[in-house]
Scaffold this active site. Structure first.
Site, PDB file in Angstrom:
ATOM      1  N   CYS A   1     -14.189  -7.962 -35.406  1.00 34.42           N
ATOM      2  CA  CYS A   1     -14.378  -6.773 -36.244  1.00 34.42           C
ATOM      3  C   CYS A   1     -14.806  -7.279 -37.622  1.00 34.42           C
ATOM      4  O   CYS A   1     -15.504  -8.284 -37.703  1.00 34.42           O
ATOM      5  CB  CYS A   1     -13.114  -5.913 -36.281  1.00 34.42           C
ATOM      6  N   ARG A   2     -14.413  -6.634 -38.694  1.00 34.29           N
ATOM      7  CA  ARG A   2     -14.826  -7.102 -40.022  1.00 34.29           C
ATOM      8  C   ARG A   2     -13.926  -8.222 -40.522  1.00 34.29           C
ATOM      9  O   ARG A   2     -14.408  -9.253 -40.983  1.00 34.29           O
ATOM     10  CB  ARG A   2     -14.863  -5.957 -41.033  1.00 34.29           C
TER      11      ARG A   2
END
Length: 108
Positions: free
Chosen positions: A60-61
């Site tokens: 994800c981030r």
């Protein structure tokens, strides 16, 4: 609690199957080259699109959503490895990335 491995970006094999669980607006800006995309909120209804015999490296981030996704996947019989530091770490390590429309990849 689900048991899954978390690895640093440098330990992700070159030929790994990467599953990006970020939102669409994040995905278009930049992602690991060749990654699959299923936003975290869609994962429960789209899980059967994935192969339970494949090792998925989940990103994800920054690592929070990918940890939740990896736990969910493992609970449902899939092999999932969380990528520590997420797309930010991937970008910083200068691993191959791509973006929509041939733009210069970025992570926000």
């Amino acid at each position: 609690m689900s048991m899954f491995e978390t690895v640093p970006v440098g330990d992700v094999p070159e030929n790994a199957t990467i599953l990006d669980v970020r939102e669409d607006d994040e995905w278009v800006l930049g992602r690991a080259a060749g990654a699959l995309h299923i936003p975290l909120g869609e994962l429960p209804e789209r899980l059967e699109e994935l192969d339970p015999d494949t090792d998925y490296y989940v990103i994800c981030r920054t690592g929070g959503r990918s940890m939740r996704a990896a736990g969910f996947m493992v609970d449902h019989g899939y092999s999932a490895i969380n990528i520590a530091g997420g797309s930010g770490a991937w970008f910083e390590s200068e691993r191959p990335m791509e973006a929509d429309g041939g733009a210069e990849p970025t992570v926000k």
